[in-house]
Design an enzyme around this catalytic site. Structure first.
Site, PDB file in Angstrom:
ATOM      1  N   ASP A 123      -0.782  -5.975   9.278  1.00  0.00           N
ATOM      2  CA  ASP A 123      -1.734  -5.106   9.003  1.00  0.00           C
ATOM      3  C   ASP A 123      -3.018  -5.722   8.407  1.00  0.00           C
ATOM      4  O   ASP A 123      -3.082  -6.650   7.445  1.00  0.00           O
ATOM      5  CB  ASP A 123      -1.060  -4.047   7.734  1.00  0.00           C
ATOM      6  CG  ASP A 123      -2.159  -2.971   7.495  1.00  0.00           C
ATOM      7  OD1 ASP A 123      -1.846  -2.192   6.707  1.00  0.00           O
ATOM      8  OD2 ASP A 123      -3.357  -3.015   8.002  1.00  0.00           O
ATOM      9  N   LYS A 180     -13.048  -1.161   5.741  1.00  0.00           N
ATOM     10  CA  LYS A 180     -13.849  -2.087   4.717  1.00  0.00           C
ATOM     11  C   LYS A 180     -15.021  -2.964   5.150  1.00  0.00           C
ATOM     12  O   LYS A 180     -15.984  -3.209   4.688  1.00  0.00           O
ATOM     13  CB  LYS A 180     -12.646  -2.633   3.827  1.00  0.00           C
ATOM     14  CG  LYS A 180     -12.044  -1.828   2.960  1.00  0.00           C
ATOM     15  CD  LYS A 180     -11.113  -0.873   3.549  1.00  0.00           C
ATOM     16  CE  LYS A 180      -9.947  -0.521   2.784  1.00  0.00           C
ATOM     17  NZ  LYS A 180      -8.880   0.335   3.576  1.00  0.00           N
ATOM     18  N   TRP A 186       0.779  -1.372  -0.107  1.00  0.00           N
ATOM     19  CA  TRP A 186       0.003  -0.134   0.107  1.00  0.00           C
ATOM     20  C   TRP A 186       0.804   1.031  -0.117  1.00  0.00           C
ATOM     21  O   TRP A 186       1.937   1.296   0.733  1.00  0.00           O
ATOM     22  CB  TRP A 186      -0.821   0.003   1.232  1.00  0.00           C
ATOM     23  CG  TRP A 186      -1.906   1.082   1.389  1.00  0.00           C
ATOM     24  CD1 TRP A 186      -2.792   1.675   0.403  1.00  0.00           C
ATOM     25  CD2 TRP A 186      -1.987   1.961   2.631  1.00  0.00           C
ATOM     26  NE1 TRP A 186      -3.229   2.691   1.001  1.00  0.00           N
ATOM     27  CE2 TRP A 186      -2.881   2.845   2.474  1.00  0.00           C
ATOM     28  CE3 TRP A 186      -1.474   1.700   3.931  1.00  0.00           C
ATOM     29  CZ2 TRP A 186      -3.427   3.664   3.347  1.00  0.00           C
ATOM     30  CZ3 TRP A 186      -1.916   2.730   4.910  1.00  0.00           C
ATOM     31  CH2 TRP A 186      -2.823   3.687   4.634  1.00  0.00           C
TER      32      TRP A 186
END
Lengths: 426, 497
Positions: free
Chosen positions: B307, B343, B226
């Protein structure tokens, strides 16, 4: 912590070859020391743990009504009803809610501010006042790495933490005059004059925390003038707009004076107190720039600081703020409610002072009503504060700061009595 | 790449200076800030190209003041540094930030900015990873709306500050969610959990903590990762290095490369691991591969920093998506875990997340938590209330929890279906190349393998928006737009190489 052999065997089976047994319980963090409690937030923790029915919390600066209860403003409830279910929860832009920023700038700079019209203000939504100060401190470090920050003595304790973590060196300037429990104006002006040209100063726009001592309008004009002479940068922390006098326009007077004088200020705004949005972390950081191009550039750089910290700011508080400030009826209601809060506090100041005088206290308590905003700097020593806590279950920070928001008609007599007890032999 | 201002806001061109800077302000020369420094202008250091010579700006300021029509006209009389109380000529001083250049557009969020500007009716936004319905609309989960209504109707709820560490219920429930309710680490009170601002905030707070208290300052992050990861850790005070992860040739995992790079990392180094649904590639290790990674890392005392932004979103199962993490916890070792509800609960803008540190003992966990507070307090004091309250409401109510898992599975299933549809659409068009990675990769994103020229082509000709690394967000696709995307990919790979 010993592990049974059976447990170790289970672990071995589940996870394959086990590292040396010591490794599994050895810690890389065994050397970490227990951090000291936050001096302000630790007070409420201690208060909550106290079982005494007489306990009084005049520690953290969160508004309470006359029953000692936290308050959600009516305008906030209404705004929440309107927004819940009506929007999605998509990410805000990195710089936050455009609408919330617009309204915030109007509050701070004035509805008809030419700077807003000329788009000269770089502004981003921030995580309440703390977040706004931190963004500015990080920005200052990045773009003016040789600069320092002058912080008033005393100040909100977290200011020191913020600029320290941003790695901006700190100096202090004189502010509070203990003997008079008022402003050390001469000392303040001296420090402004003696600071190197172009120094950065942190100023409390109104309702100084923790002292409640604000410069008068005339004094602000002199300060502004001296800032011009020395080309200093004024950074305003405005956490109590509306809360000090009850009138947001009036509470922004210092900022407006500086703007009139041509200073290009920075400003941190918080809605924690004046809208009661504490836990929603709603605030704004603004920096007045030369022109629109520069404002766009500065805003983009502020966003570059926010992105690796939290990506984009929280939505809910922003929606509440923009709903209220963007609707004339709701805004009007808010102004009324803010004034109500400020008036109650002003009333409690009067009541506390009069109670102490009635008790025959040998000391002067004028400062209680001279000071403004949420806090009263009582002048009590840490030892006296400790006595208040230990003997009377009254909780405040050890610098003698009383959160007037925690004072009620129900506890003011008890509080006055306790203060009198610990100070009468002064 | 200075961004151009809106056309309407352009001022008339600034005059070129023929006057040396110091003289431009008459007799009140402007000195630089901070300690006197003869040759230093107030020029910034990081990330900057001067947008305009500061002399131009000073001159233009002066010119503004000398024009009779300017409201800020002042007599540019000499002023001495004495403290007379004459009203000072109201002269706007040039800003201390005069030299600051426009920062670069964020590569991910900038895609949506560009998309929004595009007037084409066939445009498709496959940039930022935010879920969209079949109709291409953002979605708030039903269970989230219900939880929100419950909170708002409850008149007794207040908006007080949370503790620095956040909402206690939320923290406990979050730890249980990722580690499993029966996790030994939780049973033994070895987990310090603090509420943070979504995944980003959790990573930043964790990084700052490590920079202050951990003996190794290097963090290894997968290549690619990311876009925000390197910046987060660098600003936290760590040094970011990379380890091989993605193999462009197979569009899968470069497992050998990964093992080699972690083997050669210094003992104790921190390693960032995507718990599931790797962003941007969608390529995850198998369970067997995870086990090998675990063993290697534990043998080298490498500290895992997970993560987890997609738990439940990848496979549709919360437990399955947490297996990699739980494997590491089960061996009794320590780790960091950054959790996001952006999300999987659709709470994007509410910034809800948690950082957990699994420690060697309960005592250490208590001390670690106290130090985490010192990182958080000067950053934002305490975390936002709303989103965490919603999460806690849902997680602690078994009916709502079940409802959530169903809605989550539906989102995950729709994405899996989009993968299948896109794969089939390319097969039908006989688009050259092996596109099986579309259905092999997992989670919200597909790393298409398209190069930046092809990406640009697709934007220009087909109004399809994705990040320049060829990452597409499957969540942004629908049955209606799959054919358009397939056409675009087909055109891009046949026309450009």
């Amino acid at each position: 912590m010993a592990m049974s052999r059976a447990a170790a065997a289970v672990r071995q089976r589940r996870c394959g070859p086990l590292l040396p047994a010591a490794r599994s319980m050895a810690s890389w963090f065994g050397h970490v020391e227990r951090a000291a409690k936050d001096p302000i937030l630790g007070v409420t923790e201690a208060f909550l743990a106290d079982p005494s029915p007489d306990k009084v919390n005049v520690g953290v600066g969160a508004y309470r009504d006359d029953d000692g209860k936290p308050v959600v403003l009516e305008c906030v409830r209404e705004a929440e009803r309107r927004v819940a279910g009506s929007t999605n929860m998509e990410y805000l832009p990195m710089g936050g809610s455009v609408k919330m920023i617009e309204e915030s700038l109007k509050l701070a700079y004035g509805e008809d501010s030419e700077f807003i019209k000329d788009k000269r203000i770089a502004a981003v939504q921030a995580l309440s006042g703390t977040g706004a100060c931190r963004l500015f401190a990080d920005f200052q470090k990045r773009f003016l790495p040789d600069s320092q920050i002058y912080i008033p003595t005393p100040t909100w304790s977290n200011h020191h933490n913020i600029w320290r973590d941003a790695q901006v060196p700190q100096r202090t300037f004189a502010y509070y005059h203990p003997e008079s429990r008022g402003l050390d104006f001469a000392g303040l002006m001296d420090d402004i004059k003696n600071a190197p040209e172009g120094s950065f100063f942190l100023l409390h726009a109104c309702a100084h925390n923790p002292t409640g001592v604000d410069p008068s309008e005339e004094q602000w004009r002199e300060i502004s003038h001296q800032f011009k002479v020395k080309n200093h940068f004024p950074f305003f922390d405005m956490a109590y707009q509306g809360f000090a006098s009850g009138d947001p326009e009036r509470d922004a007077k210092a900022i407006r004076i500086f703007l009139e004088d041509g200073h290009q200020i920075g400003c941190a705004q918080s809605y924690a107190k004046n809208m009661g949005l504490y836990g929603q972390r709603a605030g704004c950081l603004s920096i007045l720039c030369d022109d629109e191009i520069q404002a766009v550039a500065v805003k983009s750089q502020l966003q570059q600081i926010a992105r690796p910290m939290y990506s984009n700011p929280p939505l809910h508080g922003a929606l509440i703020v923009s709903t209220i400030l963007g609707d004339p009826a709701l805004k009007s209601l808010w102004l009324k409610e803010v004034k109500g809060m400020a008036d109650r506090i002003i009333g409690m100041r009067k009541a506390l002072k009069e109670s102490l005088e009635k008790l025959g206290s040998p000391l002067s308590w004028e400062h209680i009503t001279n000071q403004i905003g949420m806090f009263c700097y009582s002048g009590m020593t840490p030892e006296q504060v400790d006595r208040l806590t230990n003997e009377f279950h009254i909780y405040m920070t050890r610098n003698g700061r009383i959160s007037m928001a925690g004072v009620t008609t129900g506890n003011v007599a008890y509080l006055a009595n306790a203060i009198h007890e610990v100070t009468k032999t002064n | 790449r200075t961004q151009r201002p809106h056309a309407g806001a352009l001022r008339s061109p600034r005059p070129r200076p023929s006057i040396p800077p110091t003289a431009a302000r008459g007799t009140h020369p402007r000195r630089s800030y901070g300690p006197a420094h003869p040759s230093r202008a107030a020029m910034p250091t990081a990330n900057v190209r001067a947008a305009q010579p500061s002399a131009d700006r000073r001159l233009s300021t002066l010119v503004r003041h000398l024009l009779p029509s300017s409201p800020r006209t002042s007599a540019a009389t000499a002023t001495s540094a004495d403290s007379s109380l004459q009203p000072f000529p109201t002269m706007a001083s040039p800003s201390v930030f005069a030299g600051i250049a426009q920062g670069p557009e964020d590569p991910i969020l900038g895609v949506t900015v560009a998309y929004n500007k595009d007037p084409s009716p066939v445009k498709v936004n496959l940039g930022v990873g935010a879920y969209r319905t079949e109709e291409g609309k953002p979605m708030v989960l039903n269970v989230v709306r219900r939880a929100e209504q419950m909170l708002i109707q409850n008149e007794s709820r207040v908006k007080e500050y949370l503790p620095i560490t956040g909402l206690a219920d939320f923290n406990k429930l979050s730890a249980k969610l990722i580690f499993g309710a029966d996790s030994p680490a939780i049973q033994e009170n070895r987990v310090a959990t603090v509420q943070c601002l979504s995944g980003t905030g959790s990573l930043r707070v964790g990084g700052e903590f490590l920079a202050r208290h951990y003996h190794e300052r290097t963090i290894y992050i997968p290549q690619p990762t990311w876009g925000n990861h390197p910046k987060v850790f660098t600003l936290a005070g760590l040094t970011a290095r990379s380890y091989r992860y993605y193999d462009p040739a197979t569009r899968g995992l470069d497992f050998q490369g990964l093992l080699e790079d972690l083997s050669s990392a210094p003992s104790g180094a921190i390693v960032l691991l995507h718990a599931c649904a790797h962003n941007p590639t969608g390529v995850d290790p198998t369970l067997e591969q995870w086990e090998q990674i675990r063993q290697l890392m534990r043998s080298k005392a490498l500290l895992p920093f997970f993560d987890s932004a997609y738990q439940g979103f990848a496979s549709g199962s919360l437990d399955k998506d947490a297996q990699s993490v739980r494997m590491f916890v089960a061996d009794g070792g320590e780790l960091l875990m950054a959790q996001s509800y952006a999300k999987n609960m659709g709470l994007y803008g509410e910034r809800v997340g948690a950082l957990s540190i699994v420690c060697g003992s309960a005592d250490i966990a208590v001390k670690v938590e106290s130090q985490l507070k010192l990182v958080i307090r000067p950053m934002y004091s305490n975390p936002p209330l709303h989103g965490a309250s919603i999460v806690a409401t849902i997680l602690k109510d078994s009916a709502m929890f079940d409802e959530w898992t169903l809605e989550l599975k539906a989102m995950a299933d729709r994405i899996i279906s989009m993968r299948e549809q896109l794969f089939n659409a390319l097969k039908i068009r006989e688009t050259p190349g092996d596109w099986s990675h579309i259905i092999k990769q997992i989670g919200m994103f597909t790393f298409t393998g398209l190069n930046s020229d092809q990406v640009a082509f697709m934007r220009q000709e087909y109004h399809i928006y994705m990040t320049s690394d060829g990452r597409i967000s499957m969540a942004g696709l629908s049955s209606r737009t799959v054919p358009h995307l397939a056409d675009a990919i087909h055109a891009a790979v046949t026309k450009l190489k």
